[in-house]
Design a protein around this motif. Structure first.
Motif, short mmCIF file in Angstrom:
data_model
loop_
_atom_site.label_atom_id
_atom_site.label_comp_id
_atom_site.label_asym_id
_atom_site.label_seq_id
_atom_site.Cartn_x
_atom_site.Cartn_y
_atom_site.Cartn_z
N LEU A 1 0.84 -1.19 0.00
CA LEU A 1 0.00 0.00 0.00
C LEU A 1 0.87 1.23 0.00
O LEU A 1 1.87 1.30 0.73
CB LEU A 1 -0.90 0.04 1.24
CG LEU A 1 -2.22 -0.71 1.22
CD1 LEU A 1 -1.98 -2.21 1.20
CD2 LEU A 1 -3.05 -0.33 2.44
N LYS A 2 0.51 2.20 -0.84
CA LYS A 2 1.14 3.51 -0.83
C LYS A 2 0.05 4.51 -0.47
O LYS A 2 -1.02 4.53 -1.09
CB LYS A 2 1.76 3.83 -2.18
CG LYS A 2 2.48 5.16 -2.23
CD LYS A 2 3.29 5.32 -3.50
CE LYS A 2 4.58 4.53 -3.44
NZ LYS A 2 5.51 4.87 -4.54
N LEU A 3 0.29 5.35 0.54
CA LEU A 3 -0.72 6.24 1.08
C LEU A 3 -0.47 7.68 0.65
O LEU A 3 0.65 8.17 0.69
CB LEU A 3 -0.71 6.17 2.62
CG LEU A 3 -0.77 4.76 3.23
CD1 LEU A 3 -0.77 4.86 4.76
CD2 LEU A 3 -1.97 3.98 2.74
N PHE A 4 -1.54 8.37 0.24
CA PHE A 4 -1.47 9.74 -0.26
C PHE A 4 -2.25 10.69 0.64
O PHE A 4 -3.27 10.32 1.22
CB PHE A 4 -2.06 9.84 -1.67
CG PHE A 4 -1.31 9.08 -2.72
CD1 PHE A 4 -0.43 9.72 -3.56
CD2 PHE A 4 -1.49 7.72 -2.87
CE1 PHE A 4 0.26 9.02 -4.54
CE2 PHE A 4 -0.81 7.00 -3.84
CZ PHE A 4 0.08 7.66 -4.66
N GLY A 5 -1.77 11.93 0.71
CA GLY A 5 -2.49 12.99 1.40
C GLY A 5 -3.31 13.82 0.43
O GLY A 5 -3.35 13.56 -0.78
N SER A 6 -3.94 14.87 0.92
CA SER A 6 -4.84 15.68 0.11
C SER A 6 -4.13 16.46 -0.99
O SER A 6 -4.76 16.89 -1.96
CB SER A 6 -5.60 16.67 1.01
OG SER A 6 -4.70 17.53 1.69
N ASP A 7 -2.82 16.65 -0.86
CA ASP A 7 -2.07 17.37 -1.89
C ASP A 7 -1.65 16.46 -3.04
O ASP A 7 -0.98 16.90 -3.97
CB ASP A 7 -0.83 18.03 -1.28
CG ASP A 7 0.06 17.04 -0.54
OD1 ASP A 7 -0.27 15.84 -0.48
OD2 ASP A 7 1.10 17.48 -0.01
N GLY A 8 -2.02 15.17 -2.97
CA GLY A 8 -1.65 14.24 -4.03
C GLY A 8 -0.25 13.70 -3.90
O GLY A 8 0.22 12.99 -4.78
N ALA A 9 0.41 14.01 -2.80
CA ALA A 9 1.76 13.48 -2.54
C ALA A 9 1.67 12.29 -1.60
O ALA A 9 0.71 12.16 -0.82
CB ALA A 9 2.64 14.57 -1.93
N VAL A 10 2.67 11.42 -1.69
CA VAL A 10 2.78 10.36 -0.69
C VAL A 10 2.92 10.99 0.68
O VAL A 10 3.58 12.02 0.83
CB VAL A 10 3.99 9.47 -1.02
CG1 VAL A 10 4.23 8.45 0.08
CG2 VAL A 10 3.79 8.76 -2.35
N LEU A 11 2.26 10.41 1.67
CA LEU A 11 2.31 10.99 3.01
C LEU A 11 3.75 11.24 3.45
O LEU A 11 4.62 10.38 3.29
CB LEU A 11 1.63 10.07 4.02
CG LEU A 11 0.11 9.96 3.96
CD1 LEU A 11 -0.39 9.04 5.06
CD2 LEU A 11 -0.57 11.32 4.06
N ALA A 12 4.00 12.40 4.01
CA ALA A 12 5.32 12.72 4.55
C ALA A 12 5.61 11.80 5.74
O ALA A 12 4.69 11.24 6.34
CB ALA A 12 5.36 14.17 4.99
N PRO A 13 6.89 11.61 6.08
CA PRO A 13 7.23 10.70 7.18
C PRO A 13 6.47 10.96 8.47
O PRO A 13 5.99 10.01 9.11
CB PRO A 13 8.74 10.92 7.35
CG PRO A 13 9.20 11.31 5.99
CD PRO A 13 8.09 12.14 5.40
N ALA A 14 6.31 12.21 8.87
CA ALA A 14 5.61 12.51 10.12
C ALA A 14 4.14 12.11 10.03
O ALA A 14 3.55 11.60 10.99
CB ALA A 14 5.73 13.99 10.45
N GLU A 15 3.52 12.34 8.87
CA GLU A 15 2.12 11.96 8.67
C GLU A 15 1.97 10.44 8.63
O GLU A 15 1.06 9.87 9.25
CB GLU A 15 1.59 12.56 7.37
CG GLU A 15 1.61 14.08 7.34
CD GLU A 15 1.35 14.63 5.96
OE1 GLU A 15 0.72 15.70 5.85
OE2 GLU A 15 1.78 14.01 4.96
N GLY A 16 2.88 9.80 7.89
CA GLY A 16 2.84 8.35 7.82
C GLY A 16 3.02 7.70 9.18
O GLY A 16 2.40 6.66 9.48
#
Length: 453
Positions: free
Chosen positions: A107-122
């Motif tokens: 699984l690859k997880l994305f945020g609302s900006d269309g980027a892969v979640l940053a390390p802190a978010e992940g």
């Protein structure tokens, strides 16, 4: 039994061992809980047979915590990012193991900006998964699941992505050339988008193999020289100007030239950089394992270049920090913020073809005109707990090297470098070296590798 791999590059495991429907459901619950009740989340997959099963588990997990699922079906990883950003969704999940062998998925997880979640978010999502602190709701109605339009619809992920990628190319110059292009999509998710972009947007003639998603790969997925040994000569035999090879989820691009030579992934970013910096000078970001050709090109155009830790999320974070005009990784991953915050081979196709059209030179001569280095990539099975002591021994062994500890250990000399780090996607340690000659790069890898054994 293998371990589940969790990193800034995503989550990966062997299906049925560490990666099960139960694990996927819980990760989806964690993401949906993190994004919040009522969040609209894109869900997509590549062509791996296990994707259907894991996609159902991910959808169930998202629905169980009150998310709305926008089902993209089979789509490329960068298309998910583009779709999330352009349609203002809360996030996304791409089910793929990228270049890993067929038994793997992830699984690859994305945020609302269309980027892969940053390390802190992940990390927040991982913490939710580990604590099982999900915001489960009462059963949600089926209206919370929405399949998207077919690829023939102008609003589909495929057509949306193709239009945006084409806007960064010199479409008039490319169309005038009428290039014949070879595409090896290997039965992955990227074939239909590549064909649409090249034929409909750029007026190219397309030859290729594996252009339609399949439940099996035509060859080992990673687009390396070894795996493309039988493919590269087809570019010349079909009289194509260039060959494009994709990995299964289509976020990497390897090149083959008009002579049938495997050019590889490292020069994909360099050629795109050559084109972009001619038009718009600006800051560049690459990772620690990417060729120094990009440093030479940035210097040639008077531009700053920064190196991040390996991992798409790390590159994107530094690109934002320095407002970079282009970035990427040496695995054929080009990130163009004008289109999206994901490694995008379709943008790269347009940029490479534009460079060829404007220069009116074949790809082979453009490649030969670049600064010449040879990169060697080895891997070893090493206990990660032993790495700190190994790093110290290497620093002591090479006192004349410039030391960088941002991501593992990188040692630099005036004309060569070596980088040692644990992989984000496999249970191995990577050793990557670059030097003016192949024997010099190989020697660096061998010397370091001997210390790791």
């Amino acid at each position: 039994m293998s371990q589940l791999i969790v990193s800034v590059s995503g989550i990966r495991g062997i299906v049925g061992e560490t990666l099960t429907p139960a694990v996927v459901l819980q990760f989806a619950e964690a993401l949906g809980s993190y994004l919040g009740q009522g969040s609209r989340v894109a869900l997509s997959r590549d062509n791996r047979p296990s994707g259907t099963m894991l996609g159902a588990a991910a959808a169930a997990g998202l629905l169980s915590v009150g998310s709305e699922v926008v089902d993209l079906g089979i789509a490329t990883t960068p298309s998910v990012g583009v779709f999330v950003r352009e349609n203002k969704l809360a996030g996304g999940i791409q089910i793929s193991a990228s270049h890993n062998p067929a038994p793997w998925n992830g699984l690859k997880l994305f945020g609302s900006d269309g980027a892969v979640l940053a390390p802190a978010e992940g990390k927040q999502v991982v913490n939710l998964f580990q604590s099982q602190a999900f915001r489960r709701l009462q059963p949600v109605t089926s209206r919370s699941w929405h399949p998207v339009a077919s690829e023939n619809d102008p609003h589909s992920p495929l057509q949306l992505h193709a239009r945006l990628a084409a806007t960064q190319a010199n479409t008039e110059a490319v169309r005038r050339k009428g290039f014949r292009v070879f595409v090896d999509a290997n039965g992955g998710a990227g074939g239909p988008l590549a064909v649409h972009l090249l034929q409909q947007c750029l007026s190219c003639m397309v030859e290729g193999i594996g252009l339609h998603p399949s439940d099996s790969f035509a060859h080992i997925p990673e687009p390396t020289a070894e795996n493309l040994a039988e493919i590269a000569p087809m570019v010349a035999s079909k009289r194509c100007a260039v060959g494009f090879a994709l990995d299964p989820d289509a976020d990497r691009l390897a090149l083959m030239d008009d002579l049938g030579r495997y050019i590889g992934e490292e020069l994909t970013l360099a050629l795109c950089l050559e084109y972009v910096l001619r038009k718009s000078r600006g800051t560049i970001v690459v990772n620690m394992s990417t060729s120094r050709i990009n440093e030479d090109l940035a210097r040639q155009y008077g531009c700053s270049i920064y190196r991040s830790a390996v991992g798409e999320a790390n590159v994107v974070a530094m690109m934002r920090q320095h407002q970079a005009v282009l970035g990427g990784e040496g695995n054929g991953g080009v990130i163009d913020p004008r289109v999206g915050w994901v490694r995008d081979p379709f943008v790269a196709m347009g940029l490479v073809l534009s460079l060829m059209a404007e220069e009116n030179r074949p790809l082979s001569t453009l490649v030969d005109a670049l600064p010449q280095y040879v990169i060697q990539k080895d891997k070893y099975e090493v206990d990660p707990l032993k790495l700190p002591a190994l790093y110290e021994s290497l620093i002591e062994k090479y006192p004349d090297a410039r030391v960088n500890r941002l991501d593992g250990l990188r040692l630099d000399w005036p004309d060569r470098w070596v980088h040692i780090r644990p992989s984000n996607t496999e249970p191995i340690v990577r050793v990557i070296a670059e030097a003016p000659r192949a024997d010099q790069a190989a020697e660096l890898c061998q010397l370091v590798g001997a210390s790791l054994k």
